[in-house]
Every structure is written in C-alpha cells, then in structure tokens.
Design a protein around this motif. Structure first.
Motif, PDB file in Angstrom:
ATOM      1  N   GLY A 199     -24.028 -31.556  15.457  1.00  0.00           N
ATOM      2  CA  GLY A 199     -22.903 -31.365  14.538  1.00  0.00           C
ATOM      3  C   GLY A 199     -22.854 -29.944  14.003  1.00  0.00           C
ATOM      4  N   ASP A 200     -22.108 -29.758  12.917  1.00  0.00           N
ATOM      5  CA  ASP A 200     -21.976 -28.423  12.327  1.00  0.00           C
ATOM      6  C   ASP A 200     -22.557 -28.415  10.917  1.00  0.00           C
ATOM      7  N   MET A 202     -21.081 -27.642   8.076  1.00  0.00           N
ATOM      8  CA  MET A 202     -20.220 -28.236   7.059  1.00  0.00           C
ATOM      9  C   MET A 202     -20.475 -29.731   6.930  1.00  0.00           C
ATOM     10  N   THR A 203     -20.622 -30.407   8.073  1.00  0.00           N
ATOM     11  CA  THR A 203     -20.925 -31.846   8.035  1.00  0.00           C
ATOM     12  C   THR A 203     -22.273 -32.101   7.379  1.00  0.00           C
ATOM     13  N   LEU A 204     -23.246 -31.230   7.678  1.00  0.00           N
ATOM     14  CA  LEU A 204     -24.567 -31.384   7.064  1.00  0.00           C
ATOM     15  C   LEU A 204     -24.507 -31.182   5.560  1.00  0.00           C
ATOM     16  N   MET A 206     -21.920 -31.648   3.576  1.00  0.00           N
ATOM     17  CA  MET A 206     -21.213 -32.761   2.949  1.00  0.00           C
ATOM     18  C   MET A 206     -22.060 -34.025   2.928  1.00  0.00           C
ATOM     19  N   ARG A 207     -22.938 -34.165   3.939  1.00  0.00           N
ATOM     20  CA  ARG A 207     -23.781 -35.356   3.988  1.00  0.00           C
ATOM     21  C   ARG A 207     -24.967 -35.258   3.029  1.00  0.00           C
ATOM     22  N   ASP A 243     -18.248 -24.352   9.613  1.00  0.00           N
ATOM     23  CA  ASP A 243     -17.760 -25.093  10.778  1.00  0.00           C
ATOM     24  C   ASP A 243     -18.219 -24.476  12.090  1.00  0.00           C
ATOM     25  N   ARG A 315     -16.979 -29.441  -2.466  1.00  0.00           N
ATOM     26  CA  ARG A 315     -16.413 -30.681  -1.920  1.00  0.00           C
ATOM     27  C   ARG A 315     -14.947 -30.481  -1.537  1.00  0.00           C
ATOM     28  N   GLY A 318     -14.845 -28.601   1.642  1.00  0.00           N
ATOM     29  CA  GLY A 318     -15.175 -29.451   2.776  1.00  0.00           C
ATOM     30  C   GLY A 318     -14.004 -30.299   3.213  1.00  0.00           C
ATOM     31  N   SER A 322     -12.167 -30.033   6.871  1.00  0.00           N
ATOM     32  CA  SER A 322     -12.048 -31.213   7.731  1.00  0.00           C
ATOM     33  C   SER A 322     -10.586 -31.552   8.010  1.00  0.00           C
ATOM     34  N   SER A 325      -9.365 -28.515  10.562  1.00  0.00           N
ATOM     35  CA  SER A 325     -10.133 -28.254  11.797  1.00  0.00           C
ATOM     36  C   SER A 325      -9.700 -29.180  12.904  1.00  0.00           C
TER      37      SER A 325
END
Length: 325
Positions: A199-200, A202-204, A206-207, A243, A315, A318, A322, A325
C-alpha cells in the motif's frame, strides 16, 4: 549502332576548355532571392537523436560482447583451477554458449501487451490506469501503467512522460520503484513496473493514526534516501506526498509516480556540486525574521490544542487524497 554511339557520347566527360563561361552568379537567377539550403532546427534535432540512438546501440552491443567474453574467461579459469577434466570442461562451455544464445534471443524479443495476462485495476490517473498483470512465461506479477497517447498530447504532457520513463530507466536504487519493460502500440504507452503490495503511506497514516518515533525516523530516512537518489541524477520529483510513497512486502519504502518530475541541466546550476559556502568576517548576516514571526498577533495554542488541530487537519487531508486519487 548510332543509338549506342549517342549514349556513349552522353556519358563521356566534357572538355572544360569548350564549356561556356559561367556567370558570376553561378547559374542562379540574380532576380530571385537566394535559397537557404541549411537544415532546419527540427531536422538537426532528428539527426542528433538518430546519431545518439546509433551510438548507444553499438555501444550496448560492444559492451554485451565484452561481458560475454569475460563470463567465458572467468568460467574457463574456474574450471582450470578446479582441475575439471577436458571433456567435462567442453560440455560446460557448450552449455554456457547455449544459455548465452537464449539470453540474446530474449533480448531481441519485443515485449507487447499480449505477453501479459491482465488482472484487476488498482488505480486510475489523468492519462490512464494502473492494473495488476502477470507475465505469461515467467508467471511474475507486475504493475502495468497504461497511458493514453491522445490525452497526453491534448494536455501537453509528452515531455513529462518521457522524463518519467527516462528516470525509471536510469536510476537504479532500492528506494525507487523499478521499471522492467516499456513498450507502446498505436493508442497507448505501457510501463511495466514492480508491484508493491504494502500500500501507500497515506493508507498507513490513516490506519495507524500516529506513528511511533522509531517508525517516523525509519520512514523519513528512507524518504530522504529516495529523494537523494533522483537528485544525484539531476531530477526533481515535484510531487512528494504520502500517496506516492509505497511500501513493499517487507515494509520498506519506495518512491513512485514520476509524472511531474523534471530533469535539470547541471550546467545551469554550477554551485550545486560545490562545497557549502561559509561567509567570511566581512559578510553581512542574513536578516533575522524570527522576531517578526514570533511577535505576531495570533494567539498561542497549548500543546494539546496544537496536537488535536494537527490530527483534525490530517484526517481531512486523508479524505481529500482518497477522494481525488
């Protein structure tokens, strides 16, 4: 016989003493403006590109031949040092020649979209899409970036795409996404790159919401190394964001998406490779703007208010990334 004699006389060299005098204008009409026979700039560019292509082609061929001779010489030396029997040495050398021939045949093979099995789409961009693909012969999984030519021409992004392809082919770094193949057809350009399943960034973010100090140091260090690797080849990315920071299977970071990168001519920046300049005693110090920044009329926030404000903005950022993108 007369026709043969007339043809023979046509091809006989003329006597210069009997030729008519040539006027000072060398046969040109003095009333007409002189015609410029110099090639245009576009023709010169094509000639330079053709020359560069031919030189690179034969340079690559000579280097390949030299590498092939070195590999054979090293193998012969190892076999002699190991005291391998002569008959077995001949068999091993024949096997090496067979492998070298297969390798050269693979190099001459032109890749195409028909050599890959198209899988699911993992992203869409302004000029096309990115999807998973599997090579039919090796069964290896790659990420195929498919770019539409007409859209690139309409938006005037041809030079950016060329710079992206050249950077990926030129820079060999553990922190840059690798390019394996590039080809085209009448409608699309294709870039076959390594697939990063982590993944990227940004996902990390946000998680996990908040990275630990060690994690932040680790990812920042690898980001700096990735940017440094392209700066060494006189490229700037111009689109650094979470991203475009991808993670591989083991969690290491790699920089991707060089659609906005720009090559720099180092001759225009002569001070880039010079050591840092230290001002002497007579040099004037830089103006101090810290007092102006600290004495602003904005109210100061507490540490807890700054942290909550930063988390809220992140947030929202993010969600924005999302969405677009």
């Amino acid at each position: 016989m007369d026709s043969a004699r007339s043809w023979f006389q046509k091809f006989q060299p003329r006597d210069k003493s009997k030729s008519p005098a040539v006027p000072a204008s060398h046969g040109k009409d003095p009333g007409k403006p002189p015609v410029d026979d110099a090639p245009s700039s576009a023709t010169k560019q094509k000639v330079a590109a053709a020359k560069q292509y031919i030189e690179n082609h034969y340079k690559t061929q000579m280097k390949s031949l030299q590498d092939r001779k070195e590999r054979r010489w090293m193998l012969e030396r190892k076999l002699q040092d190991a005291e391998v029997p002569a008959e077995e040495q001949n068999n091993i050398l024949k096997h090496l020649e067979k492998k070298e021939t297969e390798y050269m045949r693979l190099q001459r093979h032109k890749m195409g979209v028909e050599d890959f099995e198209l899988l699911t789409i993992i992203g869409r961009g302004a000029f096309g899409e990115v999807r998973l693909c599997r090579e039919k012969t090796s069964k290896s999984v790659y990420a195929m970036k498919k770019l539409k030519k007409s859209e690139m021409l309409r938006r005037g992004q041809v030079e950016h795409v060329k710079a992206e392809r050249n950077l990926l082919a030129e820079v060999d770094s553990a922190y840059i996404v690798k390019l394996y193949y590039s080809f085209q057809d009448d409608e699309f350009l294709y870039l076959i790159m390594e697939y990063l399943p982590g993944g990227d960034m940004m996902t990390l973010l946000m998680r996990k919401d908040t990275l630990t100090e060690d994690e932040a140091k680790f990812y920042i260090a690898e980001t700096v190394l990735a940017i440094e690797s392209i700066h060494k080849h006189n490229y700037i990315h111009r689109d650094i964001k979470p991203d475009n920071l991808l993670l591989d299977l083991s969690g290491h970071l790699k920089l991707s998406d060089f659609g906005l990168c720009k090559p720099l001519d180092s001759s225009n920046f002569p001070n880039l490779n010079e050591p840092d300049y230290t001002p002497g005693k007579g040099a004037k110090p830089l103006p101090d703007n810290t007092s102006r920044l600290t004495n602003s009329s904005a109210p100061k926030r507490t540490q807890q208010e700054q942290l909550s404000h930063w988390q809220k903005n992140r947030r929202m950022l993010g969600v924005f990334y999302s969405w677009y993108s």
